[in-house]
Design a protein around this motif. Structure first.
Motif, PDB file in Angstrom:
ATOM      1  N   ASP A 153       0.860  -1.176   0.000  1.00 32.53           N
ATOM      2  CA  ASP A 153       0.000   0.000   0.000  1.00 32.53           C
ATOM      3  C   ASP A 153       0.901   1.232   0.000  1.00 32.53           C
ATOM      4  N   GLU A 154       0.738   2.107   0.938  1.00 27.62           N
ATOM      5  CA  GLU A 154       1.552   3.327   0.993  1.00 27.62           C
ATOM      6  C   GLU A 154       2.715   3.194   1.973  1.00 27.62           C
ATOM      7  N   LEU A 155       2.878   2.040   2.581  1.00 26.88           N
ATOM      8  CA  LEU A 155       3.900   1.834   3.602  1.00 26.88           C
ATOM      9  C   LEU A 155       5.139   1.181   3.006  1.00 26.88           C
ATOM     10  N   GLU A 156       6.296   1.712   3.362  1.00 26.91           N
ATOM     11  CA  GLU A 156       7.570   1.138   2.930  1.00 26.91           C
ATOM     12  C   GLU A 156       8.477   0.999   4.151  1.00 26.91           C
ATOM     13  N   THR A 157       9.002  -0.209   4.347  1.00 25.35           N
ATOM     14  CA  THR A 157       9.963  -0.455   5.423  1.00 25.35           C
ATOM     15  C   THR A 157      11.200  -1.096   4.822  1.00 25.35           C
ATOM     16  N   SER A 158      12.351  -0.756   5.388  1.00 31.13           N
ATOM     17  CA  SER A 158      13.607  -1.306   4.868  1.00 31.13           C
ATOM     18  C   SER A 158      14.461  -1.833   6.009  1.00 31.13           C
ATOM     19  N   ARG A 159      15.350  -2.725   5.643  1.00 30.52           N
ATOM     20  CA  ARG A 159      16.302  -3.295   6.587  1.00 30.52           C
ATOM     21  C   ARG A 159      17.583  -3.607   5.843  1.00 30.52           C
ATOM     22  N   VAL A 160      18.673  -3.631   6.580  1.00 30.98           N
ATOM     23  CA  VAL A 160      19.935  -4.128   6.054  1.00 30.98           C
ATOM     24  C   VAL A 160      20.122  -5.504   6.674  1.00 30.98           C
ATOM     25  N   SER A 161      20.403  -6.471   5.834  1.00 30.96           N
ATOM     26  CA  SER A 161      20.527  -7.843   6.314  1.00 30.96           C
ATOM     27  C   SER A 161      21.879  -8.426   5.938  1.00 30.96           C
ATOM     28  N   VAL A 162      22.333  -9.344   6.765  1.00 32.24           N
ATOM     29  CA  VAL A 162      23.527 -10.133   6.467  1.00 32.24           C
ATOM     30  C   VAL A 162      23.120 -11.598   6.538  1.00 32.24           C
ATOM     31  N   ALA A 163      23.333 -12.302   5.440  1.00 24.49           N
ATOM     32  CA  ALA A 163      23.025 -13.729   5.367  1.00 24.49           C
ATOM     33  C   ALA A 163      24.326 -14.500   5.200  1.00 24.49           C
ATOM     34  N   ILE A 164      24.447 -15.592   5.939  1.00 25.04           N
ATOM     35  CA  ILE A 164      25.585 -16.491   5.779  1.00 25.04           C
ATOM     36  C   ILE A 164      25.046 -17.769   5.163  1.00 25.04           C
ATOM     37  N   VAL A 165      25.581 -18.097   3.997  1.00 23.82           N
ATOM     38  CA  VAL A 165      25.108 -19.263   3.256  1.00 23.82           C
ATOM     39  C   VAL A 165      26.272 -20.186   2.925  1.00 23.82           C
ATOM     40  N   ARG A 166      25.964 -21.462   2.882  1.00 27.91           N
ATOM     41  CA  ARG A 166      26.961 -22.472   2.513  1.00 27.91           C
ATOM     42  C   ARG A 166      26.528 -23.082   1.187  1.00 27.91           C
ATOM     43  N   LEU A 167      27.483 -23.219   0.279  1.00 29.38           N
ATOM     44  CA  LEU A 167      27.200 -23.764  -1.038  1.00 29.38           C
ATOM     45  C   LEU A 167      27.894 -25.107  -1.195  1.00 29.38           C
ATOM     46  N   HIS A 168      27.157 -26.048  -1.765  1.00 31.63           N
ATOM     47  CA  HIS A 168      27.707 -27.370  -2.066  1.00 31.63           C
ATOM     48  C   HIS A 168      27.144 -27.773  -3.417  1.00 31.63           C
ATOM     49  N   HIS A 169      28.024 -27.826  -4.412  1.00 27.60           N
ATOM     50  CA  HIS A 169      27.611 -28.029  -5.794  1.00 27.60           C
ATOM     51  C   HIS A 169      26.604 -26.938  -6.148  1.00 27.60           C
TER      52      HIS A 169
END
Length: 138
Positions: free
Chosen positions: A103-119
């Motif tokens: 609607d008319e609302l906007e919220t923001s965040r800064v995020s840090v994700a730690i991910v592990r990759l295998h193939h």
């Protein structure tokens, strides 16, 4: 940094948020179907710090999404400023800005994700969300 691993991790950030948006909006009635591929991304011992500074685990995340199918019709999630900030072996930390528009609302965040990759498999290990406060006029 290994560019291939970083690109896979970056793709996962975008894909996960597409699935989250699909769950919340239930667009075309596909919200429920998005739950399984969404939850498959989170590692068994996944944990996160929410924008309210609450630490939750995978089980609570699953409950949150299961109970939110179609709860935010019209939601748009935008990912910007996505950068790899650390890599060791097949584990990558990424920082990004996430904005929710409804609607008319906007919220923001800064995020840090730690991910592990295998193939070609990406598992999210940890997520930390920090809300961006908007200064109000005095």
């Amino acid at each position: 940094m290994n560019n291939n691993l970083v690109e896979q991790a970056r793709h996962s950030i975008h894909r996960v948020h597409e699935l989250i948006q699909q769950v919340f909006t239930d667009a075309d009635g596909t919200g429920e179907a998005a739950l399984e591929p969404l939850m498959a991304v989170f590692a068994e011992h996944f944990s996160m710090v929410t924008t309210s500074a609450v630490v939750i685990g995978r089980e609570q995340v699953e409950q949150l999404f299961s109970g939110a199918v179609g709860a935010r019709k019209g939601l748009e999630i935008v990912i910007e400023d996505l950068h790899a900030v650390w890599q060791e072996g097949n584990t990558v930390a990424l920082r990004y800005k996430e904005t929710h528009r409804l609607d008319e609302l906007e919220t923001s965040r800064v995020s840090v994700a730690i991910v592990r990759l295998h193939h070609h498999d990406v598992q999210w290990l940890y997520l930390h969300e920090t809300p961006i406060s908007v200064e109000q006029p005095a």
